[in-house]
Design an enzyme around this catalytic site. Structure first.
Site, short mmCIF file in Angstrom:
data_model
loop_
_atom_site.label_atom_id
_atom_site.label_comp_id
_atom_site.label_asym_id
_atom_site.label_seq_id
_atom_site.Cartn_x
_atom_site.Cartn_y
_atom_site.Cartn_z
N ASP A 252 40.22 87.50 4.69
CA ASP A 252 39.31 88.04 3.68
C ASP A 252 39.20 87.18 2.42
OD1 ASP A 252 39.00 90.20 5.40
OD2 ASP A 252 40.63 91.33 4.45
N LYS B 208 35.45 83.65 3.54
CA LYS B 208 35.00 82.58 4.45
C LYS B 208 33.53 82.72 4.80
CE LYS B 208 38.13 84.09 7.33
NZ LYS B 208 38.91 85.01 6.50
N GLY C 193 35.98 90.56 9.66
CA GLY C 193 34.83 91.17 8.99
C GLY C 193 34.40 90.21 7.90
N HIS C 194 33.28 89.54 8.11
CA HIS C 194 32.81 88.54 7.15
C HIS C 194 31.58 89.09 6.43
CE1 HIS C 194 34.86 85.20 9.74
NE2 HIS C 194 35.69 86.11 9.31
N GLN D 4 40.37 85.41 10.23
CA GLN D 4 41.69 85.71 9.70
C GLN D 4 42.12 84.61 8.70
OE1 GLN D 4 41.45 86.12 13.52
NE2 GLN D 4 40.52 87.96 12.70
P1 GDP Z 1 36.04 86.87 4.92
O1 GDP Z 1 36.60 87.77 5.96
O2 GDP Z 1 36.97 85.75 4.59
O3 GDP Z 1 34.65 86.42 5.21
O4 GDP Z 1 35.98 87.75 3.58
P2 GDP Z 1 35.47 89.28 3.47
O5 GDP Z 1 34.01 89.29 3.59
O6 GDP Z 1 36.26 90.17 4.35
O7 GDP Z 1 35.96 89.63 2.01
C1 GDP Z 1 35.53 88.92 0.89
C2 GDP Z 1 34.80 89.88 -0.05
O8 GDP Z 1 34.63 89.28 -1.31
C3 GDP Z 1 33.41 90.21 0.43
O9 GDP Z 1 33.10 91.53 0.06
C4 GDP Z 1 32.52 89.22 -0.34
O10 GDP Z 1 31.21 89.71 -0.56
C5 GDP Z 1 33.25 89.13 -1.65
N1 GDP Z 1 33.17 87.84 -2.33
C6 GDP Z 1 33.19 86.58 -1.80
N2 GDP Z 1 33.21 85.67 -2.79
C7 GDP Z 1 33.20 86.36 -3.95
C8 GDP Z 1 33.25 85.98 -5.34
O11 GDP Z 1 33.33 84.81 -5.70
N3 GDP Z 1 33.23 86.99 -6.25
C9 GDP Z 1 33.19 88.31 -5.92
N4 GDP Z 1 33.19 89.22 -6.87
N5 GDP Z 1 33.13 88.69 -4.62
C10 GDP Z 1 33.17 87.74 -3.66
P1 IMO Z 2 38.87 88.15 8.49
O1 IMO Z 2 38.29 87.18 9.46
C1 IMO Z 2 42.32 90.43 7.11
C2 IMO Z 2 45.21 91.71 10.13
C3 IMO Z 2 45.29 93.20 10.39
C4 IMO Z 2 46.75 93.32 10.79
C5 IMO Z 2 47.00 92.04 11.58
C6 IMO Z 2 46.87 92.20 13.09
O2 IMO Z 2 37.93 89.19 8.01
O3 IMO Z 2 39.59 87.44 7.38
P2 IMO Z 2 44.84 92.56 14.78
O4 IMO Z 2 43.69 93.52 14.75
O5 IMO Z 2 44.45 91.14 14.76
O6 IMO Z 2 45.82 92.90 15.86
O7 IMO Z 2 45.64 92.84 13.40
O8 IMO Z 2 46.03 91.11 11.13
N1 IMO Z 2 43.84 91.14 10.27
C7 IMO Z 2 43.08 90.78 9.23
N2 IMO Z 2 43.30 90.91 7.91
N3 IMO Z 2 41.19 89.82 7.57
C8 IMO Z 2 40.99 89.66 8.89
O9 IMO Z 2 39.94 88.96 9.38
C9 IMO Z 2 41.93 90.18 9.79
N4 IMO Z 2 42.03 90.22 11.15
C10 IMO Z 2 43.21 90.79 11.42
O10 IMO Z 2 45.00 93.93 9.23
O11 IMO Z 2 47.57 93.30 9.66
MG MG Z 3 37.17 89.77 6.21
#
Ligand code: GDP
Ligand code: IMO
Ligand code: MG
Length: 424
Positions: free
Chosen positions: A13, A16, A40-41, A222
């Protein structure tokens, strides 16, 4: 031609998806190489929020191929839901998506096994997303898996029934209630629809693209601290999440790897159980969660929050060979007058930058230093001296250049410190 890589350096998270979407414009193919719908991106495009789980984050860019590589595990139901949502919004997914025949399939019984295994662990739960990731990779390495290419073969049903029977036997060791038939109906519906999407033999597809001079961006899921070998085991996911996995997850040679762009938040989060030395369990952590809207994109769970962890980041830079850093969510630290940076760990009577072999059964006390926050960031630069101090400190500690700072969720909310030379 080379393959550049974007991956997370923390516990996932890191943002990316946003960075991949932004950079996708400069590439021909955007390729996911591992993980599955546990990811979840989140992307904000023209103010509209989109969450992608299996589809690469280049899908919104016209004329780009989005490729799901052999290292990914696919749940046909989630994938089809994702496709239908995008198509409803006018995104021509069929034109832009290609799937490796070698990607393994998540069966309904993999999801049930994931849930049964987690529930049997009581207080030592991993905190899995329950998407069936662990059981599917177990079957892959156990040489029992079903793959995307199998769905077009005559013996697909026979193979499915054989694997399902194994799973039903396994489920008998758990005291776990489940309902399979509805899950199976929607799974087979999705399999039928999946047949309409383009499948390829991975090795030839990707290597021919390279030979033709196509530019490829590999998208990680991840983060490095969730890597099956190098993460905080056993509180990890079931795939290699690091740059080495690009080769095995796409079928390319290491000689093709170019830039390795490592993403880190300006602070740190983790969702699920497991070690998190710089975690803040007090009101400061609560404030980070609130200001950063730190709730999981896949499960909605509150993310645990803390200060940035430099020993862990340094470890991640080493494993991945990070060539450039991107710092996300810098705007969130404006909610604080000053913020912490964990520079060392204290454990076993010593203070060190090194991570111990076992982070689970050991008390690790972080050493923090504090920085002044920077107030509102001028999106067109130059960056303030406070932000520059923070960037300088990270660059020196990690011996790696910071290429971009993200200061909001929107596609264009990015400060490019390289004046457009990130990929040069
Ligand atoms: P990923 O899994 O690495 O793609 O990240 P996620 O989407 O799960 O979580 C990142 C969260 O931060 C998302 O809700 C993005 O919209 C938000 N986000 C990304 N970059 C920024 C930033 O620079 N500032 C803020 N406030 N939110 C951001
Ligand atoms: P993105 O791509 C954050 C965590 C789960 C759990 C552990 C194992 O959005 O960054 P799994 O379902 O893989 O067996 O879970 O890994 N986890 C993540 N945490 N971002 C993710 O993906 C994750 N994918 C798995 O919360 O602790
Ligand atoms: Mg994510």
């Amino acid at each position: 031609m080379q393959v550049d890589v974007i991956l997370g350096l923390q516990w996932g998270d890191e943002g990316k998806g946003k960075i991949v979407d932004y950079l996708a414009d400069k590439y021909d193919i955007i390729a996911r190489f591992q993980g599955g719908p546990n990811a979840g991106h989140t992307l904000y495009i023209d103010g509209v929020k989109h969450v992608l789980h299996t589809i690469p984050s280049g899908i919104f860019r016209e004329g780009k191929i989005n490729y799901i590589g052999n290292g990914v595990v696919i749940d046909p139901v989630t994938l089809l839901k994702e496709i239908e949502n995008l198509e409803k919004q006018g995104i021509p997914v069929k034109e832009r998506l290609i799937i490796s025949k070698r990607a393994n399939l998540i069966l309904p019984t993999h999801k049930i096994l994931d849930a049964a295994s987690e529930s049997s662990k009581g207080s030592s739960k991993i905190g899995s997303t329950l998407k069936g990731i662990g059981p599917t990779y177990m079957d892959k390495t156990g040489r029992n898996g079903l793959r995307v290419g199998d769905i077009l073969e005559d013996d697909f049903i026979v193979k499915y029934e054989l694997l399902k029977a194994k799973h039903l036997q396994l489920l008998q060791i758990y005291n776990f209630d489940y309902e399979l038939s509805e899950l199976e109906d929607s799974w087979f519906d999705a399999i039928e629809k999946l047949k309409e999407y383009k499948q390829v033999e991975s090795v030839y597809f990707i290597n021919e693209a390279l030979k033709k001079g196509k530019k490829i961006l590999a998208e990680g899921a991840q983060g490095s601290m969730l890597d099956i070998d190098f993460g905080t085991y056993p509180f990890v996911t079931s795939s290699n999440t690091i740059s080495a996995a690009v080769c095995t997850g796409l079928g390319i040679s290491p000689k093709h790897i170019g830039e390795v762009i490592g993403i880190t938040k300006a602070y740190c989060t983790r969702v699920g159980s497991g070690p998190f030395p710089s975690e803040l369990t007090d009101e400061t952590g609560e404030k980070l969660r609130k200001e950063g809207a730190e709730f999981g994109a896949t499960t909605g769970r509150p993310r645990r929050c803390g200060w940035i962890d430099l020993p862990a980041l340094n470890y991640a830079c080493l494993i991945n060979g990070v060539t450039k850093l991107v710092i996300t969510k810098a705007d969130i630290l404006n909610a604080f007058d000053e913020f912490g940076v964990c520079t060392h760990y204290k454990y076993d009577g010593k203070e060190t930058k090194d991570l111990p072999y076992d982070m689970v059964n050991r008390e690790i006390v972080p050493t923090n230093i504090f920085f002044k926050s920077w107030g509102t960031i001028n999106p067109t630069g130059p960056i303030s001296s406070e932000l520059q101090d923070y960037v300088n400190y990270l660059e020196t500690y990690l011996n790696t250049k910071v290429a971009m700072v993200s200061n909001g969720p929107g596609r264009e909310q990015l400060i490019d410190l390289t004046e457009g030379k990130l990929l040069a």
